[in-house]
Structure formats: C-alpha cells, structure tokens
Design an enzyme around this catalytic site. Structure first.
Site, PDB file in Angstrom:
ATOM      1  N   ASP A   8       0.873  -1.161   0.000  1.00  0.00           N
ATOM      2  CA  ASP A   8       0.000   0.000   0.000  1.00  0.00           C
ATOM      3  C   ASP A   8       0.918   1.222   0.000  1.00  0.00           C
ATOM      4  O   ASP A   8       2.126   1.090   0.249  1.00  0.00           O
ATOM      5  CB  ASP A   8      -0.894  -0.028   1.236  1.00  0.00           C
ATOM      6  N   ASP A  10      -0.048   5.069   1.176  1.00  0.00           N
ATOM      7  CA  ASP A  10      -0.232   5.970   2.315  1.00  0.00           C
ATOM      8  C   ASP A  10      -0.263   5.194   3.621  1.00  0.00           C
ATOM      9  O   ASP A  10      -1.071   4.284   3.809  1.00  0.00           O
ATOM     10  CB  ASP A  10      -1.531   6.758   2.149  1.00  0.00           C
TER      11      ASP A  10
END
Length: 236
Positions: A8, A10
């Site tokens: 991922d 953020d």
C-alpha cells in the site's frame, strides 16, 4: 514461496495521511474559499472512507454542500485535482520521509528477484511521485504501480489486489501484501493473500485480527528490524 511484495502507499511507504493528504485537502479547500477545515481527529474518522473523492463526497453529504454548488461531481473533481497538485508539492519538497525499513526491505526484495508493486486507492500521480521521489529512479524501475480509479471498487474490496495478481501473472498464495489499515487488510485477505501490517499514526488502534503478522514498523535497527528472510520464514 513469496514471488511478489505488494505495498500500500499511504501509511505504509510514508505516513502521509496526517501531515500530507490532510494538509493538502485543507489547502485546496482554502484555495476554493470554502470554510472547511479537516482537523486531525476529523480526518481520522474520514479515513474510514477509502479514496479522496469519496471522502469529500461523504463529508459534504453529511455536513452540507457549499452554497451555490449546482454540479457536485464537478466540484469534487476540481478539488481533488487541486489537492493532488498540492500534495505532490509537499512530497517533492522532501518534507515526508519514507517510513523506517521500507527502503531496506525494497532493496532486499530486488536482490532476491522478487517482483514489487504499489497498490493504492490514492491518485496515481501522487503515488508515482512518492515512489519516484522518495525511493529514487533506480528502485522505481522495479515497481509496477496500480492506483486510483484503476478498479471499480476500492478497498476493502479485493479488486486492486486481484488485478495486480492477474497483471503480474501470479498466484494469490505467492503474494505478500504490506498494509497499515483494516480496509487494506480485508482487501488482501479477500484476495487470498498473506498480509503484513505495519501500524501507522491513524491506524494503530484498528482491529487487525485477520493479519498474518502485525508490527509497529519494519525498522532499520540491525538488532530489531524485520528482514525479508524473517518475513518469509514466518509467513511462507
């Protein structure tokens, strides 16, 4: 056997939400003369909604739309485009450092010949800017990037991880997902993949029951860091 690590963005590569995205949203609201300020606690609540455009739409639906707005979709698009430009300026300024251990794990994966990807519901321009600016061009060439509106459903739906698996010609059991949120965890598990959680500032109190491994951070200290070899031994 792990053949790919799917990060991922953020909260995993960079702890961007509080000091990056939230700040850029507020700057965009101010630039449009909107009396809207997302403080730290409120933005933490809004993070339960995946995707920046969806987050703004939810907020305005709950709190009321600005006076005189007739085309809501247009306002959201304009705000999100402006917010992305502002966020990229923050990223390119070097104010947001990579999280501890990210660069080290990426280098270990490259050395081991493991495929790398970033799978994020954030705007593709912003995700690419983070990878290129903070990881550098020599690492960027090893990454596939799947971001933004590339799939119809955002996390916790597994769409983005299923798409990545298909594009990289992999089996789910050979993929390791690195996430920081419950939505991301559920997306990974629904896709049938192993998931390592690295808690971030906004997610450390979330429920990670289904995770295969949970750590505060990957780390860079030789005595305490989580190496690729240790991850493979524990999860594969």
């Amino acid at each position: 056997m792990v053949k790919a690590i799917l990060f991922d963005c953020d909260g995993v590569l960079v702890d961007t939400e509080r000091d990056g995205h939230r700040v850029a949203f507020n700057q965009a609201f101010a630039a449009k003369s909107l009396e809207v300020v997302w403080d730290v606690p409120l933005y933490g609540e809004l993070l339960q909604i995946a995707g920046g455009k969806e987050r703004m739409f939810h907020y305005f639906e709950q709190r009321g739309w600005p006076a005189g707005v007739t085309d809501r979709a247009k306002l959201i698009q304009e705000l999100h485009h402006l917010k992305t430009d502002l966020f990229m300026r923050i990223v390119e300024s070097g104010q947001l450092p990579l999280r501890s251990g990210v660069k080290r794990l990426v280098d270990q994966a490259i050395t081991a010949g493991i495929q790398l990807a970033v799978c994020s519901t954030s705007n593709e321009r912003a995700v690419t800017a983070i990878v290129e600016t903070l990881l550098g061009p020599q690492r960027r060439i090893h990454f596939a990037i799947f971001a933004g509106d590339i799939v119809p459903r955002k996390k916790p739906a597994p769409d983005i991880y299923n798409l990545t698996r298909e594009r990289l010609a992999l089996k789910a059991e050979n993929c390791l997902v690195v996430e920081d949120s419950r939505n991301g965890l559920l997306a990974a598990k629904h896709a049938g993949m192993q998931c390592l959680i690295t808690k971030s500032s906004y997610t450390r109190e979330e429920d990670f029951t289904e995770a295969d491994l949970v750590v505060e951070e990957l780390g860079d200290d030789p005595g305490t860091c989580l190496t690729l070899q240790e991850i493979v031994q524990r999860l594969f």
